[in-house]
Design an enzyme around this catalytic site. Structure first.
Site, PDB file in Angstrom:
ATOM      1  N   HIS A 295      28.681 -31.526 -22.704  1.00  0.00           N
ATOM      2  CA  HIS A 295      27.801 -32.189 -23.676  1.00  0.00           C
ATOM      3  C   HIS A 295      28.459 -32.366 -25.049  1.00  0.00           C
ATOM      4  O   HIS A 295      27.974 -33.170 -25.858  1.00  0.00           O
ATOM      5  CB  HIS A 295      26.540 -31.355 -23.904  1.00  0.00           C
ATOM      6  CG  HIS A 295      25.410 -31.626 -22.955  1.00  0.00           C
ATOM      7  ND1 HIS A 295      24.936 -32.885 -22.694  1.00  0.00           N
ATOM      8  CD2 HIS A 295      24.624 -30.767 -22.245  1.00  0.00           C
ATOM      9  CE1 HIS A 295      23.899 -32.782 -21.857  1.00  0.00           C
ATOM     10  NE2 HIS A 295      23.700 -31.521 -21.568  1.00  0.00           N
TER      11      HIS A 295
ATOM     12  N   GLU B 189      22.216 -35.964 -19.511  1.00  0.00           N
ATOM     13  CA  GLU B 189      22.243 -34.781 -18.638  1.00  0.00           C
ATOM     14  C   GLU B 189      23.043 -35.051 -17.364  1.00  0.00           C
ATOM     15  O   GLU B 189      23.749 -34.166 -16.860  1.00  0.00           O
ATOM     16  CB  GLU B 189      20.815 -34.362 -18.279  1.00  0.00           C
ATOM     17  CG  GLU B 189      20.019 -33.815 -19.451  1.00  0.00           C
ATOM     18  CD  GLU B 189      20.662 -32.600 -20.113  1.00  0.00           C
ATOM     19  OE1 GLU B 189      21.359 -31.830 -19.417  1.00  0.00           O
ATOM     20  OE2 GLU B 189      20.501 -32.462 -21.328  1.00  0.00           O
TER      21      GLU B 189
ATOM     22  N   GLU C  13      23.336 -27.556 -26.205  1.00  0.00           N
ATOM     23  CA  GLU C  13      24.674 -28.017 -26.559  1.00  0.00           C
ATOM     24  C   GLU C  13      24.902 -28.287 -28.038  1.00  0.00           C
ATOM     25  O   GLU C  13      25.760 -29.110 -28.373  1.00  0.00           O
ATOM     26  CB  GLU C  13      24.961 -29.302 -25.776  1.00  0.00           C
ATOM     27  CG  GLU C  13      24.059 -30.507 -26.149  1.00  0.00           C
ATOM     28  CD  GLU C  13      22.821 -30.671 -25.261  1.00  0.00           C
ATOM     29  OE1 GLU C  13      22.385 -29.661 -24.680  1.00  0.00           O
ATOM     30  OE2 GLU C  13      22.313 -31.801 -25.162  1.00  0.00           O
ATOM     31  N   ASN C  14      24.164 -27.635 -28.941  1.00  0.00           N
ATOM     32  CA  ASN C  14      24.385 -27.869 -30.378  1.00  0.00           C
ATOM     33  C   ASN C  14      25.883 -27.989 -30.647  1.00  0.00           C
ATOM     34  O   ASN C  14      26.653 -27.119 -30.267  1.00  0.00           O
ATOM     35  CB  ASN C  14      23.842 -26.694 -31.190  1.00  0.00           C
ATOM     36  CG  ASN C  14      22.461 -26.280 -30.772  1.00  0.00           C
ATOM     37  OD1 ASN C  14      21.539 -27.052 -30.845  1.00  0.00           O
ATOM     38  ND2 ASN C  14      22.323 -25.047 -30.289  1.00  0.00           N
TER      39      ASN C  14
ATOM     40  N   GLU D  10      16.108 -29.674 -29.769  1.00  0.00           N
ATOM     41  CA  GLU D  10      15.875 -30.724 -28.777  1.00  0.00           C
ATOM     42  C   GLU D  10      14.520 -30.476 -28.090  1.00  0.00           C
ATOM     43  O   GLU D  10      14.261 -29.358 -27.680  1.00  0.00           O
ATOM     44  CB  GLU D  10      16.985 -30.726 -27.720  1.00  0.00           C
ATOM     45  CG  GLU D  10      16.964 -31.963 -26.838  1.00  0.00           C
ATOM     46  CD  GLU D  10      18.026 -31.951 -25.741  1.00  0.00           C
ATOM     47  OE1 GLU D  10      18.403 -30.867 -25.273  1.00  0.00           O
ATOM     48  OE2 GLU D  10      18.451 -33.041 -25.363  1.00  0.00           O
TER      49      GLU D  10
ATOM     50  N   GLU E 231      27.353 -27.182 -20.818  1.00  0.00           N
ATOM     51  CA  GLU E 231      27.125 -27.314 -22.269  1.00  0.00           C
ATOM     52  C   GLU E 231      28.376 -27.819 -22.977  1.00  0.00           C
ATOM     53  O   GLU E 231      28.293 -28.582 -23.947  1.00  0.00           O
ATOM     54  CB  GLU E 231      26.660 -25.982 -22.871  1.00  0.00           C
ATOM     55  CG  GLU E 231      25.363 -25.428 -22.286  1.00  0.00           C
ATOM     56  CD  GLU E 231      24.214 -26.417 -22.247  1.00  0.00           C
ATOM     57  OE1 GLU E 231      24.146 -27.300 -23.115  1.00  0.00           O
ATOM     58  OE2 GLU E 231      23.385 -26.321 -21.316  1.00  0.00           O
TER      59      GLU E 231
ATOM     60  N   ALA F  53      19.813 -23.144 -22.279  1.00  0.00           N
ATOM     61  CA  ALA F  53      21.076 -23.289 -23.002  1.00  0.00           C
ATOM     62  C   ALA F  53      21.011 -24.614 -23.744  1.00  0.00           C
ATOM     63  O   ALA F  53      20.307 -25.525 -23.325  1.00  0.00           O
ATOM     64  CB  ALA F  53      22.261 -23.261 -22.050  1.00  0.00           C
TER      65      ALA F  53
HETATM   66 ZN   LIG Z   1      22.339 -30.438 -20.490  1.00  0.00          ZN
END
Ligand SMILES: [Zn+2]
Length: 354
Positions: free
Chosen positions: A330, A349, A293-294, A156, A327, A291
């Site tokens: 997400h 977000e 969020e994959n 990202e 995360e 961090a």
């Molecule tokens: Zn985020």
């Protein structure tokens, strides 16, 4: 993503007189983007061979695409890669026109590719970077004082194109089946579970991961190195926290947090966490995103995931819980439901923080 220095205080000064403005319903054809929407990828099979010593990457990919209207030019993203060949439907060779400034490559065919389903087979090479974007290395010292090298990805906003040529915009959702050849001793984690490992030679192995659900390219992840995990489970989903070997027990607090949060979100969102497993990985040092969020392979800078009861402060415990909760949120807001274009990242977000 959660950058650790967030300028939230700026928002407090915004006037409240902003007029109400609702966007129209999402439309793939009209959502913003830079790539033409005449060719749409549906499934990727990506085969990577890594050389962790010389920091090179060899790639071989097959992309199933749907051509909406006949075109002689297929334009997709790449950054820093070198395409060696591209073949349509195992027969037609493309002329390769790279535009490195635009981070694209156009595959030009002598005659228009007819509308319908086709496959593109692409061979390419590129670097494994030292800077924390795309596919890169993280050199660190393990708890025993030995130098170690980890393979990490961070995509990202738009760095998936540094690992494979593809449609690297959030609206182009597709499935990804990843295979990677790595040093034999490495543990490897991606979005989905491992479906097979074969020894290649005395020093390397090839690891294959199950195909992902349809998702945006920026959510693909690969982390490999000398890692170990603490393992748990919540609502039927296996959860693991990975750390450099020897530090895995410091993942116990984050694991406990995730085991509490997952059932809460399953209930709150009304849709069960859709992947077969959830892994969280502590990345030592070379990780600027804070961090990420994959989907199914959440990455964290080590000091927001690992908790050492002897030395960490109560504030660290709060921070870990907060970032893990963000995360994990997400996984729904961002991963399952994604903004059409980056202008709406604030909403992604905002929901995760809410
Ligand atoms: Zn985020």
């Amino acid at each position: 993503m959660r950058r650790l220095l967030v300028l939230t205080t700026l928002l407090a000064g915004l006037p409240l007189a902003l007029s109400a403005h609702a966007e129209g319903t999402f439309s793939f054809a009209t959502t913003p983007g830079q790539l033409p929407k005449t060719v749409v990828p549906t499934d990727y099979i990506i085969d990577l061979t890594t050389d962790m010593e010389h920091l090179t990457l060899q790639g071989d990919e097959i992309i199933r695409v749907e051509v909406q209207s006949p075109t002689a030019d297929v334009t997709l993203n790449q950054a820093g890669l070198k395409l060696a060949s591209a073949l349509l439907d195992n027969s037609q060779k493309a002329e390769i026109r790279q535009d490195d400034a635009a981070e694209t490559v156009t595959l030009h065919f002598p005659a228009p590719v007819p509308a319908g389903v086709h496959t593109l087979a692409i061979k390419y090479s590129g670097p494994i970077l030292k800077t924390p974007n795309g596919i890169y290395i993280d050199d660190y010292t393990d708890p025993a004082g030995k130098p170690k090298r980890m393979l990490v990805t961070q995509f990202e906003v738009a760095d998936a194109r540094r690992m494979f040529p593809g449609w690297d915009e959030p609206a182009f959702k597709a499935t990804y089946q990843l295979n990677v050849t790595l040093p034999f001793e490495y543990a490897a984690v991606s979005n989905m579970p491992i479906i097979g490992t074969t020894q290649q030679d005395a020093k390397t192995k090839r690891v294959s991961f199950s195909p992902t659900p349809r998702m945006s390219s920026y959510l693909l992840a690969l982390v490999a190195g000398d890692m170990a995990s603490v393992d748990g489970k919540a609502d039927g989903t296996p959860i693991r926290v990975f750390a450099p070997s020897g530090l895995e027990n410091q993942g116990t607090y984050a694991l406990g947090a995730a085991e509490k949060i997952l059932p809460y979100y399953n209930d709150y969102f009304g849709i069960k966490y859709p992947l077969p497993k959830m892994d969280m990985l502590a990345i030592p040092g070379n990780y600027q995103a804070g961090a990420m969020e994959n989907w199914g392979a959440l990455t964290y800078i080590d000091n927001v995931l690992l908790f050492d009861p002897k030395n960490s402060t109560p504030r660290t415990r709060e921070l870990i819980y907060e970032v893990v909760a963000h995360e994990m949120a997400h996984q729904w807001s961002g991963d399952l439901v994604t903004m059409g274009w980056w202008d709406n990242i604030w909403l992604n977000e905002g929901f995760a923080s809410w």
